[in-house]
Enzyme design. Sequence first.
Site, mmCIF file in Angstrom:
data_model
loop_
_atom_site.group_PDB
_atom_site.id
_atom_site.type_symbol
_atom_site.label_atom_id
_atom_site.label_comp_id
_atom_site.label_asym_id
_atom_site.label_seq_id
_atom_site.Cartn_x
_atom_site.Cartn_y
_atom_site.Cartn_z
ATOM 1 N N SER A 1 49.145 82.379 -21.521
ATOM 2 C CA SER A 1 50.419 82.950 -21.127
ATOM 3 C C SER A 1 50.950 84.098 -21.231
ATOM 4 O O SER A 1 49.986 84.817 -21.949
ATOM 5 C CB SER A 1 51.246 81.681 -21.894
ATOM 6 O OG SER A 1 51.672 82.184 -23.004
ATOM 7 N N LYS A 2 51.950 84.615 -20.639
ATOM 8 C CA LYS A 2 52.491 86.157 -21.022
ATOM 9 C C LYS A 2 52.516 86.248 -22.356
ATOM 10 O O LYS A 2 52.294 87.307 -23.095
ATOM 11 C CB LYS A 2 53.641 86.136 -19.997
ATOM 12 C CG LYS A 2 54.208 87.655 -20.304
ATOM 13 C CD LYS A 2 55.356 87.762 -19.695
ATOM 14 C CE LYS A 2 56.339 88.779 -20.331
ATOM 15 N NZ LYS A 2 56.877 88.562 -21.393
ATOM 16 N N ARG A 3 53.229 85.094 -23.002
ATOM 17 C CA ARG A 3 53.582 85.349 -24.462
ATOM 18 C C ARG A 3 52.249 85.517 -25.355
ATOM 19 O O ARG A 3 52.362 86.204 -26.233
ATOM 20 C CB ARG A 3 54.352 84.057 -24.994
ATOM 21 C CG ARG A 3 55.472 84.246 -25.078
ATOM 22 C CD ARG A 3 56.421 83.006 -25.706
ATOM 23 N NE ARG A 3 56.342 81.835 -24.709
ATOM 24 C CZ ARG A 3 56.132 80.692 -24.902
ATOM 25 N NH1 ARG A 3 55.940 80.297 -26.294
ATOM 26 N NH2 ARG A 3 56.103 79.945 -23.931
ATOM 27 N N ASP B 1 51.929 89.153 -25.118
ATOM 28 C CA ASP B 1 52.517 89.769 -25.995
ATOM 29 C C ASP B 1 52.169 89.868 -27.583
ATOM 30 O O ASP B 1 52.425 90.617 -28.412
ATOM 31 C CB ASP B 1 53.884 89.365 -25.874
ATOM 32 C CG ASP B 1 54.622 89.346 -24.665
ATOM 33 O OD1 ASP B 1 54.195 90.232 -24.000
ATOM 34 O OD2 ASP B 1 55.529 88.670 -24.223
ATOM 35 N N TYR C 1 49.544 90.643 -17.162
ATOM 36 C CA TYR C 1 50.031 90.871 -15.776
ATOM 37 C C TYR C 1 49.170 92.050 -15.213
ATOM 38 O O TYR C 1 48.746 93.157 -15.936
ATOM 39 C CB TYR C 1 51.525 91.514 -15.775
ATOM 40 C CG TYR C 1 52.527 90.535 -15.979
ATOM 41 C CD1 TYR C 1 52.297 89.243 -15.776
ATOM 42 C CD2 TYR C 1 53.807 90.889 -16.249
ATOM 43 C CE1 TYR C 1 53.153 88.254 -16.123
ATOM 44 C CE2 TYR C 1 54.658 89.695 -16.498
ATOM 45 C CZ TYR C 1 54.705 88.746 -16.512
ATOM 46 O OH TYR C 1 55.400 87.658 -16.684
#
Length: 502
Positions: free
Chosen positions: A260-262, A265, A272
Amino acid sequence: MDKKVRVRFAPSPTGGLHLGGVRTALFNYLFAKKNNGTFVLRIEDTDQNRFVEGAEEYIVDCLNWCGITPDESPNNPGNYGPYRQSERKPSYRKFAEQLITDGYAYYAFDTPEELDVKRKEISNFQYGQATRMQMRNSLTLTISEVEDLLSANTPHVIRIKIPENEVVHFNDLIRGDVSFETAQVDDKVLLKADGMPTYHLAVVVDDKAMEISHAFRGEEWLPSAPIHILLWKYLGWESDMPQWAHLPLILKPDGHGKLSKRDGDRLGFPVYAMNWTDPKTGDMTKGFKEMGFLPEAFINMLALLGWNDGTDQELFALAELEEKFSIERISKAGAKFDFEKAKWYNHEWIKVQSAERLAPSVKQELKFAGVDVKNDSFLFTIIDLIKDRCTLLPDFVAQSGYFFRAPAEYDTASVKPKWTPEKAEFFKAYAENINLTDASIAETAFKALAEEKGFKPGELMLPFRIMLVGGKFGPGVFDIAILLGAKETKSRIEKAIAVFNS
Ligand code: GLU
């Protein structure tokens, strides 16, 4: 006759484009190329609440950056438009109503409050075969009650009536025979109160209208497949149904769950394709492009997440992928994302690219760092000299900055402890008669002078490098000196002698 190959990438314009989305687009593109087919971009924007300004343009930019430009898209339509789902809005209702007439769907008038009450009453409430007869819908109301509600414009949705005790089978090109028991499937909304179709109805109507032959999409859509298959059947279009291929998930680096994007991070890597700025909050999420990836490397890395050509080959250019791609070699198992491996691909691609190909990106990186390059052939030579040392494009700045300006700081700790007045004398003498016509002649001259003055040439090479570069890095020191030229080399030697002496 086999249907002409037409495939689609059908993202919702809701924000940044996840690398899993790009891989779906890539596999669609590759399959189209391999089969002389058409690659379509369809924007699935029927969920007005999730619509995000600028997201469609961003998706198009990402695909262009990757070099997988669709053959048909909203801004480059073919004969199968519209290419934005919302623009097809007027045509969906009639299909939903046809389903009602044929007994495969029903009107549901339950208000959000009524649904809330049910959710409290029944744990894990699902609107479906177990509960539909307790609800306010055209299955439980009389015909005249339904007519009254409709003519009073009472807000309502249309739901599919999932059959009881059936098994829905289909052949997935990657997973083989897949089956679902209808008892597990709820009566999904097909048409919302605002008249917009949900994804489930729209995807079927659009795939039919656009004559899609194969639907490649992420594995997360597998649970929706039985709904779509029933709709194809109920609408009487079964013989036109695309062939399905659900792509394996891209997993977190530890293999536990979908990336996931998390995770990006948290672990410090992009997820992305390109930088994405949320128009509401202004928050920017970094993408592979801006992190310094070449599209060739990004695409290559994505292709190998879940596919291989059956050999150990890992480096593939897009043209080679277009030739070798096959669905048979897509694996069923999820593929772990590995950022170190992604960087490895980039490094390999930087090494084999020509200086001309790399120059525009390198120039831009240098510009960000305040260096305006004017002489292209000088830059090409530098790129060829240092590209083996660069993993990400910004590395070109660190690896080449000293070609454009003299070091402002020196790694004196590596020089000073062994610095002597004799060494200073040597460099002064060397600078006076510097000859930099050719790297090997320059090296021979340097070594001869060192020996003449009673030094082992090795003791002088490191100080020389630090004089020119500032630190202990870079390609051959005589290659550097030649590129800097005699005048600049001399001036750097003199400046550094003063620093080392102080
Ligand atoms: N709109 C869906 C998405 O955002 C498309 C799924 C499909 O390809 O059917 O991924």
